[in-house]
Design an enzyme around this catalytic site. Structure first.
Site, PDB file in Angstrom:
ATOM      1  N   PRO A   2       0.780  -1.093  -0.033  1.00 32.54           N
ATOM      2  CA  PRO A   2      -0.126   0.018  -0.124  1.00 32.54           C
ATOM      3  C   PRO A   2       0.895   1.197  -0.019  1.00 32.54           C
ATOM      4  CG  PRO A   2       0.033  -0.890   2.118  1.00 32.54           C
ATOM      5  CD  PRO A   2       0.608  -1.934   1.216  1.00 32.54           C
ATOM      6  N   GLU A   3       0.332   2.282  -0.644  1.00 33.34           N
ATOM      7  CA  GLU A   3       1.106   3.661  -0.855  1.00 33.34           C
ATOM      8  C   GLU A   3       0.415   4.451   0.311  1.00 33.34           C
ATOM      9  OE1 GLU A   3       2.260   4.998  -4.609  1.00 33.34           O
ATOM     10  OE2 GLU A   3       1.564   2.893  -5.628  1.00 33.34           O
ATOM     11  N   LYS A  52       5.191   5.079   4.373  1.00 33.00           N
ATOM     12  CA  LYS A  52       4.438   3.643   4.503  1.00 33.00           C
ATOM     13  C   LYS A  52       4.402   2.975   5.842  1.00 33.00           C
ATOM     14  CE  LYS A  52       5.454   2.730  -0.332  1.00 33.00           C
ATOM     15  NZ  LYS A  52       5.923   1.844  -1.272  1.00 33.00           N
ATOM     16  N   ARG A 151      15.282   7.757   9.141  1.00 32.17           N
ATOM     17  CA  ARG A 151      15.861   7.142   8.080  1.00 32.17           C
ATOM     18  C   ARG A 151      14.797   7.532   6.577  1.00 32.17           C
ATOM     19  NH1 ARG A 151      16.586   2.862  11.663  1.00 32.17           N
ATOM     20  NH2 ARG A 151      14.846   1.890  11.076  1.00 32.17           N
ATOM     21  N   ASN A 193       4.558   2.421  -6.346  1.00 25.27           N
ATOM     22  CA  ASN A 193       4.696   2.071  -8.036  1.00 25.27           C
ATOM     23  C   ASN A 193       3.581   2.953  -8.783  1.00 25.27           C
ATOM     24  OD1 ASN A 193       6.215   0.989  -9.884  1.00 25.27           O
ATOM     25  ND2 ASN A 193       5.119  -0.666 -10.065  1.00 25.27           N
ATOM     26  N   ARG A 285      11.018  -3.734  -9.808  1.00 26.80           N
ATOM     27  CA  ARG A 285       9.469  -3.319 -10.196  1.00 26.80           C
ATOM     28  C   ARG A 285       9.354  -2.922 -11.362  1.00 26.80           C
ATOM     29  NH1 ARG A 285       7.150  -1.850  -5.269  1.00 26.80           N
ATOM     30  NH2 ARG A 285       5.307  -2.011  -6.277  1.00 26.80           N
TER      31      ARG A 285
END
Length: 295
Positions: A2-3, A52, A151, A193, A285
């Site tokens: 999931p984005e 995310k 990060r 993506n 991807r």
């Protein structure tokens, strides 16, 4: 996976249904038993999303940290006061449409028996949430949470002061292809993506161009478009990047087949110029782009 818009919707739903409530926390599967014991009986005071990553903060300054990964999902249910989607996460349809609404149970007397490998179960007086299949599920301290956040790159859905400039700086200092940088979570947190392909198309950016070759104005427009399209995703619960003029038969909401410009449209004519949409592997991807528009 999931984005970012889905994770921000999760945070909003957790805040709405569990915020300020004392929770029973368990691990029916057993893999999170020690972490569940640390959180059990405490009040969830906040739900935060960055990219995310989801963080549920409890009143003793511990967090439940969750990254859904490719297979994770939350399921929800409860009484008439418990509103929201019934499921957010895998399995996902094109556009990451979530399942819902939850359909409140007027005869609610508690959560159902766990089904499958439930990593963690959260239960309040009014509802429940089950997590399955997540890549990360951990009870962490505020220092641990800060390290995770440190990060990550800026999140378009937080869009704080300086975030736009920081994204431009991180993107333009790397010689890596911009298509890879748009999904590098240390450069831009939350884009996956679909948003990667659609934002690069909408801004007519060659996905193979190195970050160092992207001018400041173009990098800024990539950020601005990510902010706009992902904000729409938070509002709608799905990813739609095309205007209504391109939807079939004047539909009020975008049919799945009309929701995107290039994502999963390889071999079909570009909606803008008619060139056949391409697909290639990059960074393990699939990348979708228009060789005619994105030059």
């Amino acid at each position: 996976m999931p984005e970012g818009h889905s994770i921000h919707r999760l945070a909003r739903q957790f805040q709405d249904v569990f915020g300020g409530r004392r929770l029973r926390v368990s691990s029916p599967q057993g893999r999170f038993a020690e972490g569940a014991a640390l959180l059990d009986g405490h009040i969830m005071v906040d739900a935060l999303a960055h990219g995310k990553q989801l963080f549920l903060k409890f009143d003793h300054d511990l967090f439940l940290h969750v990254h859904l990964g490719l297979y994770g999902a939350w399921n929800f249910g409860g009484d008439s006061s418990f509103a929201g989607a019934s499921s957010i996460g895998a399995p996902r349809r094109i556009g990451e449409r979530e399942s819902g609404p939850s359909g409140a149970d007027t005869d609610y007397s508690g959560p159902p028996e766990p089904v499958g490998a439930v990593r963690v179960r959260l239960v309040s007086d009014h509802g429940w949430a089950d997590l399955r299949g997540a890549t990360t599920c951990a009870a962490i301290t505020s220092d641990d949470a800060a390290k995770v956040l440190g990060r990550l790159g800026p999140d378009p859905l937080r869009n704080g002061p300086g975030d736009r400039d920081e994204f431009i700086r991180r993107l333009r200092k790397r010689k890596t292809a911009v298509a890879l940088l748009m999904m590098d979570q240390s450069v831009l947190a939350g884009v996956g993506n679909i948003y990667r392909a659609e934002v690069l198309f909408r801004q007519a950016v060659d996905p193979w161009k190195p970050g160092t070759a992207v001018d400041t104005g173009t990098a800024g427009r990539l950020w601005d478009d990510a902010v706009a399209t992902m904000s729409d995703g938070v509002r709608d619960g799905r990813i739609v990047t095309t205007p209504p003029a391109l939807w079939t038969d004047g539909a009020e909401t975008a049919p799945d087949a009309d929701a995107h410009f290039v994502y999963k449209r390889e071999g079909l004519p570009c909606r803008a110029c008619g060139t056949v949409v391409g697909m290639a592997e990059i960074g393990a991807r699939k990348l979708y782009w228009c060789p005619g528009c994105q030059v």
